[in-house]
Motif scaffolding. Structure first.
Motif, mmCIF file in Angstrom:
data_model
loop_
_atom_site.group_PDB
_atom_site.id
_atom_site.type_symbol
_atom_site.label_atom_id
_atom_site.label_comp_id
_atom_site.label_asym_id
_atom_site.label_seq_id
_atom_site.Cartn_x
_atom_site.Cartn_y
_atom_site.Cartn_z
ATOM 1 N N GLY A 182 40.843 84.369 33.571
ATOM 2 C CA GLY A 182 39.938 84.247 34.536
ATOM 3 C C GLY A 182 40.169 85.388 35.696
ATOM 4 N N ARG A 183 41.424 85.494 36.136
ATOM 5 C CA ARG A 183 41.760 86.474 37.440
ATOM 6 C C ARG A 183 41.434 87.764 36.464
ATOM 7 N NH1 ARG A 183 46.679 87.001 37.987
ATOM 8 N NH2 ARG A 183 46.532 88.104 40.150
ATOM 9 N N ALA A 184 41.713 88.238 35.243
ATOM 10 C CA ALA A 184 41.278 89.420 34.850
ATOM 11 C C ALA A 184 39.725 89.613 34.796
ATOM 12 C CB ALA A 184 41.909 89.656 33.557
ATOM 13 N N LEU A 185 38.864 88.649 34.494
ATOM 14 C CA LEU A 185 37.628 88.603 34.437
ATOM 15 C C LEU A 185 36.794 88.828 35.949
ATOM 16 C CD1 LEU A 185 36.943 85.773 31.876
ATOM 17 C CD2 LEU A 185 36.234 88.170 31.481
ATOM 18 N N VAL A 186 37.837 88.410 36.968
ATOM 19 C CA VAL A 186 37.342 88.459 38.344
ATOM 20 C C VAL A 186 37.560 90.019 38.693
ATOM 21 C CG1 VAL A 186 38.047 87.984 40.790
ATOM 22 C CG2 VAL A 186 37.651 86.118 39.033
ATOM 23 N N GLU A 187 38.582 90.361 38.538
ATOM 24 C CA GLU A 187 39.093 91.746 38.799
ATOM 25 C C GLU A 187 38.308 92.812 38.097
ATOM 26 O OE1 GLU A 187 43.278 91.761 38.152
ATOM 27 O OE2 GLU A 187 43.807 90.142 39.541
ATOM 28 N N GLY A 188 37.909 92.752 36.911
ATOM 29 C CA GLY A 188 37.107 93.798 36.051
ATOM 30 C C GLY A 188 38.047 94.985 35.946
ATOM 31 N N ARG A 189 39.233 95.005 36.169
ATOM 32 C CA ARG A 189 39.834 96.509 35.915
ATOM 33 C C ARG A 189 39.861 96.802 34.475
ATOM 34 N NH1 ARG A 189 44.787 97.756 37.433
ATOM 35 N NH2 ARG A 189 45.515 95.546 37.567
ATOM 36 N N VAL A 190 40.413 95.608 33.485
ATOM 37 C CA VAL A 190 40.810 95.803 32.327
ATOM 38 C C VAL A 190 39.856 95.437 31.288
ATOM 39 C CG1 VAL A 190 42.608 95.268 30.719
ATOM 40 C CG2 VAL A 190 43.096 95.130 33.121
ATOM 41 N N ILE A 191 38.975 94.414 31.634
ATOM 42 C CA ILE A 191 37.797 94.184 30.778
ATOM 43 C C ILE A 191 36.697 93.882 31.709
ATOM 44 C CG2 ILE A 191 38.971 92.709 28.888
ATOM 45 C CD1 ILE A 191 38.736 90.279 30.343
ATOM 46 N N ALA A 192 35.559 94.097 31.401
ATOM 47 C CA ALA A 192 34.159 93.923 32.155
ATOM 48 C C ALA A 192 34.369 92.767 33.089
ATOM 49 C CB ALA A 192 32.843 93.922 31.443
ATOM 50 N N ARG A 193 34.033 92.669 34.148
ATOM 51 C CA ARG A 193 33.885 91.651 35.139
ATOM 52 C C ARG A 193 32.558 90.610 34.651
ATOM 53 N NH1 ARG A 193 33.486 93.752 40.798
ATOM 54 N NH2 ARG A 193 35.496 93.688 40.702
ATOM 55 N N ASP A 194 33.013 89.290 34.552
ATOM 56 C CA ASP A 194 32.324 88.327 34.060
ATOM 57 C C ASP A 194 32.522 87.164 35.115
ATOM 58 O OD1 ASP A 194 30.952 86.202 32.848
ATOM 59 O OD2 ASP A 194 31.332 87.223 30.821
ATOM 60 N N PRO A 195 31.529 87.125 36.067
ATOM 61 C CA PRO A 195 32.024 85.910 37.233
ATOM 62 C C PRO A 195 31.815 84.549 36.518
ATOM 63 C CG PRO A 195 30.634 87.838 37.895
ATOM 64 C CD PRO A 195 30.619 87.969 36.459
ATOM 65 N N VAL A 196 30.735 84.391 35.735
ATOM 66 C CA VAL A 196 30.507 83.118 35.208
ATOM 67 C C VAL A 196 31.460 82.634 34.269
ATOM 68 C CG1 VAL A 196 28.856 81.827 33.553
ATOM 69 C CG2 VAL A 196 27.837 83.588 34.996
ATOM 70 N N LEU A 197 32.012 83.659 33.452
ATOM 71 C CA LEU A 197 33.242 83.061 32.501
ATOM 72 C C LEU A 197 34.384 82.832 33.350
ATOM 73 C CD1 LEU A 197 33.859 82.547 29.571
ATOM 74 C CD2 LEU A 197 34.307 84.866 29.377
ATOM 75 N N ALA A 198 34.609 83.935 34.394
ATOM 76 C CA ALA A 198 35.927 83.744 35.308
ATOM 77 C C ALA A 198 35.751 82.409 35.832
ATOM 78 C CB ALA A 198 35.807 84.946 36.232
ATOM 79 N N ILE A 199 34.639 81.918 36.455
ATOM 80 C CA ILE A 199 34.837 80.785 37.185
ATOM 81 C C ILE A 199 35.032 79.554 36.191
ATOM 82 C CG2 ILE A 199 33.439 79.115 38.477
ATOM 83 C CD1 ILE A 199 34.517 81.120 40.112
ATOM 84 N N GLU A 200 34.508 79.762 34.966
ATOM 85 C CA GLU A 200 34.864 78.852 34.079
ATOM 86 C C GLU A 200 36.384 78.503 33.804
ATOM 87 O OE1 GLU A 200 34.052 78.070 29.232
ATOM 88 O OE2 GLU A 200 32.383 79.086 30.553
ATOM 89 N N TYR A 201 36.975 79.759 33.537
ATOM 90 C CA TYR A 201 38.370 79.665 33.305
ATOM 91 C C TYR A 201 39.386 79.225 34.600
ATOM 92 C CZ TYR A 201 38.139 81.746 28.382
ATOM 93 O OH TYR A 201 38.153 82.067 27.306
ATOM 94 N N LEU A 202 38.744 79.927 35.635
ATOM 95 C CA LEU A 202 39.509 79.530 36.674
ATOM 96 C C LEU A 202 39.452 77.850 37.359
ATOM 97 C CD1 LEU A 202 38.847 82.399 39.127
ATOM 98 C CD2 LEU A 202 41.084 81.937 38.059
ATOM 99 N N THR A 203 38.161 77.230 37.009
ATOM 100 C CA THR A 203 37.989 75.965 37.482
ATOM 101 C C THR A 203 38.797 75.024 36.573
ATOM 102 O OG1 THR A 203 35.858 76.618 38.057
ATOM 103 C CG2 THR A 203 36.240 74.395 37.798
ATOM 104 N N ARG A 204 38.716 75.419 35.178
ATOM 105 C CA ARG A 204 39.583 74.795 34.190
ATOM 106 C C ARG A 204 41.077 74.475 34.517
ATOM 107 N NH1 ARG A 204 38.871 76.741 28.427
ATOM 108 N NH2 ARG A 204 36.634 76.720 29.012
#
Length: 423
Positions: free
Chosen positions: A104-126
């Motif tokens: 989730g943090r990687a999806l927030v930062e968007g440095r290594v993979i494309a940023r995906d706020p929706v999926l990031a929040i899903e992982y982080l919330t879980r």
């Protein structure tokens, strides 16, 4: 989003072991992981990597998560973000909250993979729902900064509060900021001061700096320069950039301390150098360090025939020392082409200090053209060999690159490894 990049080895070890506990799932074969955990505790990272890879692809979420951490931080193996993310994803699929949080943090930062706020929040919330205070803080921070969309401070306040109630000091400070600014909660300066005070007592530099500013401004409390000076000094002692700058102002104007222009300038310079997100400041601080394992030659003495002969035979230390002579005109006329060629040969032979020096030259654009890709590649190899500060510079370089650039840089790392015959 704050990252855990560039952590000192000791702090990283604590992170790995804490993550190991968080990563365990009911199906994890704990006994099988005992040797890997022991290797991590003893900092035998290459052995830990080998043992964990033997378990990869099985049903151990912990093994997958720890492999992701080793690859993400370049410990015991060359840094490889795509591989790290693959392990995080598998760990998450196996039920690891730590793996899901890292993804989730990687999806927030968007440095290594494309940023995906929706999926990031899903992982982080879980992950946050598991009750782990750090995961709750990570989710709150993502909601607070907005993820490229509008921030959600009300939700952020809820998760900061849950993490704070479990003792997460970063969450205590962040919740104080929301109360001070009236974001997501009704503005309550007295509550903010109470939170900052609690976090300050636990040594949180950000809280100390924030509380110091409140006492300087005297808007919500009686102005108290002496107290502000104490707080700024404590935070500055931890290298907090804003506190160093604020303390500089105190010395320049005689607030809470006698005027001292020299000290003010010194602190201002320290503040400039403490810019952790500034690659330029970091490179200036690191400079071009000499290999501390070697005796410092008499640079003013002429280059000895024995050293020159050893370099001609390809002896790495001789190549390194003579390269420095030719690059700096130490005992020989300056010959940058010869100096770079010898440094490249020493680096290709696997000498970590030569790799770091060559990478720093590319990062600074000194003698060779500035090239962050090549800088990252060589410094990654130096970091793998444990050269001090190499991992910090490597991660700072990575932070300056796009996803595509970072992928090319990591390919360059692999190319160098291949050229060295799998070294």
């Amino acid at each position: 989003m704050r990252t855990r990049s560039g952590l000192p080895i000791l702090a990283l070890l604590c992170l790995l072991m804490a993550g190991a506990a968080a990563a365990q799932s009911p199906a994890a074969p704990g006994d099988d992981l005992a040797p890997a955990r022991a290797a991590l505790e003893d900092r035998r990272y290459a052995e830990a990597l080998e043992r964990l890879e033997d378990l990869a692809g099985g049903d151990s979420a912990e093994a997958e998560f720890l492999l992701g951490e080793l690859y993400a931080h370049g410990v015991g193996v060359l840094q490889d973000f795509p591989t790290a993310l693959a392990h995080y994803r598998r760990a998450a699929d196996l039920g690891s909250m730590a793996g899901g949080n890292a993804l989730g943090r990687a999806l927030v930062e968007g440095r290594v993979i494309a940023r995906d706020p929706v999926l990031a929040i899903e992982y982080l919330t879980r992950a946050a729902m598991s009750g782990d205070a750090q995961f709750q803080y990570d989710l709150a921070l993502a909601l607070d900064i907005g993820l490229g969309d509008e921030a959600r401070p009300e939700e952020a306040a809820t998760w900061y509060r849950r993490a704070a109630e479990q003792g997460n000091v970063e969450a205590v400070t962040s919740l104080g900021v929301l109360y001070l600014e009236g974001r997501g909660v009704e503005r309550a300066p007295e509550q903010a001061i109470a939170l900052f005070s609690a976090a300050s007592e636990r040594g949180d530099a950000r809280a100390q700096n924030n509380l110091g500013l409140i006492y300087v401004r005297g808007e919500d409390v009686e102005r108290d320069y002496d107290r502000a000076f104490e707080l700024f000094s404590s935070a500055a002692g931890q290298g907090q950039r804003e506190a160093l700058n604020n303390l500089s102002v105190m010395y320049a104007n005689g607030y809470g301390v006698a005027v001292d222009e020299a000290e003010s300038l010194r602190l201002l310079e320290l503040g400039r150098r403490a810019g952790g997100q500034s690659l330029e400041a970091l490179l200036e601080t690191v400079g071009f360090p000499f290999d501390s394992r070697l005796a410092v030659p008499d640079w003013d003495a002429p280059l000895g025939a024995q050293d020159e002969q050893a370099a001609s035979y390809g002896e790495p230390v001789a190549l390194y020392l003579t390269a420095l002579r030719y690059l700096n005109g130490a005992g020989v006329p300056i010959d940058t082409a010869r100096g770079v060629e010898r440094l490249e040969r020493a680096a290709a032979a696997g000498m970590g200090s030569a790799q770091f020096m060559l990478g720093l030259m590319y990062a600074n654009g000194r003698v060779v053209p500035q090239d962050y890709l090549m800088a990252y590649a060589w410094i990654s190899h130096a970091a793998l060999r444990g050269v001090p500060e190499a991992d910090v510079v490597r991660d700072a370089l990575a932070a300056q690159m796009s996803v595509a650039q970072l992928r090319r840089a990591q390919q360059a790392v692999s190319d160098i490894l291949h050229d060295q015959g799998g070294d």
